[in-house]
Write a protein that holds these residues in place. Structure first.
Motif, PDB file in Angstrom:
ATOM      1  N   MET A 192     153.426 -22.515  32.001  1.00  0.00           N
ATOM      2  CA  MET A 192     153.999 -22.405  33.388  1.00  0.00           C
ATOM      3  C   MET A 192     153.620 -23.478  34.561  1.00  0.00           C
ATOM      4  N   LEU A 193     152.369 -24.017  34.318  1.00  0.00           N
ATOM      5  CA  LEU A 193     151.875 -25.012  35.367  1.00  0.00           C
ATOM      6  C   LEU A 193     152.762 -26.268  34.865  1.00  0.00           C
ATOM      7  N   ARG A 194     152.979 -26.624  33.589  1.00  0.00           N
ATOM      8  CA  ARG A 194     153.547 -27.570  33.223  1.00  0.00           C
ATOM      9  C   ARG A 194     155.092 -27.473  33.433  1.00  0.00           C
ATOM     10  N   ASN A 195     155.585 -26.373  33.306  1.00  0.00           N
ATOM     11  CA  ASN A 195     157.136 -26.390  33.786  1.00  0.00           C
ATOM     12  C   ASN A 195     157.304 -26.518  35.346  1.00  0.00           C
ATOM     13  N   ILE A 196     156.344 -25.883  35.954  1.00  0.00           N
ATOM     14  CA  ILE A 196     156.499 -26.459  37.515  1.00  0.00           C
ATOM     15  C   ILE A 196     156.450 -27.914  37.821  1.00  0.00           C
ATOM     16  N   ILE A 197     155.542 -28.444  37.257  1.00  0.00           N
ATOM     17  CA  ILE A 197     155.257 -29.777  37.626  1.00  0.00           C
ATOM     18  C   ILE A 197     156.445 -30.796  37.177  1.00  0.00           C
ATOM     19  N   LEU A 198     156.815 -30.359  36.110  1.00  0.00           N
ATOM     20  CA  LEU A 198     158.173 -31.144  35.384  1.00  0.00           C
ATOM     21  C   LEU A 198     159.381 -30.857  36.401  1.00  0.00           C
ATOM     22  N   LEU A 199     159.595 -29.675  36.849  1.00  0.00           N
ATOM     23  CA  LEU A 199     160.571 -29.038  37.870  1.00  0.00           C
ATOM     24  C   LEU A 199     160.401 -30.081  39.377  1.00  0.00           C
ATOM     25  N   LEU A 200     159.244 -30.204  39.652  1.00  0.00           N
ATOM     26  CA  LEU A 200     158.674 -30.846  40.977  1.00  0.00           C
ATOM     27  C   LEU A 200     159.293 -32.337  40.889  1.00  0.00           C
ATOM     28  N   ARG A 201     158.742 -32.919  39.463  1.00  0.00           N
ATOM     29  CA  ARG A 201     158.944 -34.321  39.070  1.00  0.00           C
ATOM     30  C   ARG A 201     160.551 -34.557  39.283  1.00  0.00           C
ATOM     31  N   ILE A 202     161.503 -33.818  38.618  1.00  0.00           N
ATOM     32  CA  ILE A 202     162.767 -33.815  38.504  1.00  0.00           C
ATOM     33  C   ILE A 202     163.319 -33.856  39.914  1.00  0.00           C
ATOM     34  N   TRP A 203     162.919 -32.884  40.970  1.00  0.00           N
ATOM     35  CA  TRP A 203     163.279 -32.644  41.964  1.00  0.00           C
ATOM     36  C   TRP A 203     163.022 -33.966  42.991  1.00  0.00           C
ATOM     37  N   LEU A 204     161.881 -34.576  42.882  1.00  0.00           N
ATOM     38  CA  LEU A 204     161.606 -35.809  43.597  1.00  0.00           C
ATOM     39  C   LEU A 204     162.413 -37.105  43.130  1.00  0.00           C
ATOM     40  N   VAL A 205     162.793 -37.040  41.625  1.00  0.00           N
ATOM     41  CA  VAL A 205     163.725 -38.224  41.230  1.00  0.00           C
ATOM     42  C   VAL A 205     165.014 -37.914  41.896  1.00  0.00           C
ATOM     43  N   VAL A 206     165.451 -36.834  41.914  1.00  0.00           N
ATOM     44  CA  VAL A 206     167.056 -36.758  42.367  1.00  0.00           C
ATOM     45  C   VAL A 206     166.907 -36.753  43.832  1.00  0.00           C
ATOM     46  N   ARG A 207     165.791 -36.410  44.414  1.00  0.00           N
ATOM     47  CA  ARG A 207     165.952 -36.810  46.046  1.00  0.00           C
ATOM     48  C   ARG A 207     165.984 -38.037  46.448  1.00  0.00           C
ATOM     49  N   ASN A 208     165.183 -38.934  45.599  1.00  0.00           N
ATOM     50  CA  ASN A 208     164.829 -40.122  45.854  1.00  0.00           C
ATOM     51  C   ASN A 208     166.266 -41.017  45.604  1.00  0.00           C
ATOM     52  N   GLN A 209     166.873 -40.232  44.305  1.00  0.00           N
ATOM     53  CA  GLN A 209     168.320 -41.247  44.076  1.00  0.00           C
ATOM     54  C   GLN A 209     169.421 -40.870  45.073  1.00  0.00           C
ATOM     55  N   ARG A 210     169.302 -39.743  45.674  1.00  0.00           N
ATOM     56  CA  ARG A 210     170.399 -39.293  46.833  1.00  0.00           C
ATOM     57  C   ARG A 210     169.970 -40.127  47.901  1.00  0.00           C
ATOM     58  N   ASN A 211     168.609 -40.341  48.190  1.00  0.00           N
ATOM     59  CA  ASN A 211     168.308 -40.961  49.429  1.00  0.00           C
ATOM     60  C   ASN A 211     168.643 -42.636  49.209  1.00  0.00           C
ATOM     61  N   GLN A 212     168.807 -43.170  48.007  1.00  0.00           N
ATOM     62  CA  GLN A 212     168.966 -44.643  47.780  1.00  0.00           C
ATOM     63  C   GLN A 212     170.499 -44.747  47.941  1.00  0.00           C
ATOM     64  N   GLN A 213     171.422 -43.754  47.733  1.00  0.00           N
ATOM     65  CA  GLN A 213     172.911 -44.136  47.736  1.00  0.00           C
ATOM     66  C   GLN A 213     173.338 -44.311  49.424  1.00  0.00           C
ATOM     67  N   GLN A 214     174.180 -45.105  49.232  1.00  0.00           N
ATOM     68  CA  GLN A 214     174.812 -45.589  50.728  1.00  0.00           C
ATOM     69  C   GLN A 214     175.954 -44.776  51.053  1.00  0.00           C
TER      70      GLN A 214
END
Length: 113
Positions: free
Chosen positions: A21-43
């Protein structure tokens, strides 16, 4: 013996499930951070080209109003010509002989004009 088996299973599967469960939570958090960064980089592109407003022609509004009024008048005239039967609901009750009479609709005499 059952207690020892239960404790062995609990302490064997418990940490494994917790780590899973801890591994899945960390993976979901990393995916969320990557998607958020990609969204912020789009003009954001703001389109300022003028848009022509397309309206329905005036005759369309006129025809719709005429048809609406005509259908309302036709419905009103139809309701005036229909001779509807006036009825009243008589609930279930005991008859004069003591038997139960079920509820029913009963016609009223015609209204005087």
């Amino acid at each position: 013996m059952i207690r020892n088996l239960f404790l062995a299973l609990f302490f064997f599967f418990g940490p494994a499930l917790l780590m899973f469960m801890l591994r899945n939570i960390i993976l979901l958090l990393r995916i969320w951070l990557v998607v958020r960064n990609q969204r912020n980089q789009q003009q954001d592109v703001i389109d300022i080209t003028p848009v022509e407003r397309n309206r329905a022609p005036r005759w369309f509004y006129l025809v719709a109003a005429v048809l609406g009024v005509a259908s309302a008048v036709a419905g009103f005239m139809y309701l005036q010509t229909v001779d509807s039967e006036r009825r009243v609901y008589v609930p279930a009750h005991m008859g004069q002989q003591g038997e139960i009479v079920p509820g029913h609709w009963q016609s009223l005499p015609p209204a005087p004009k």
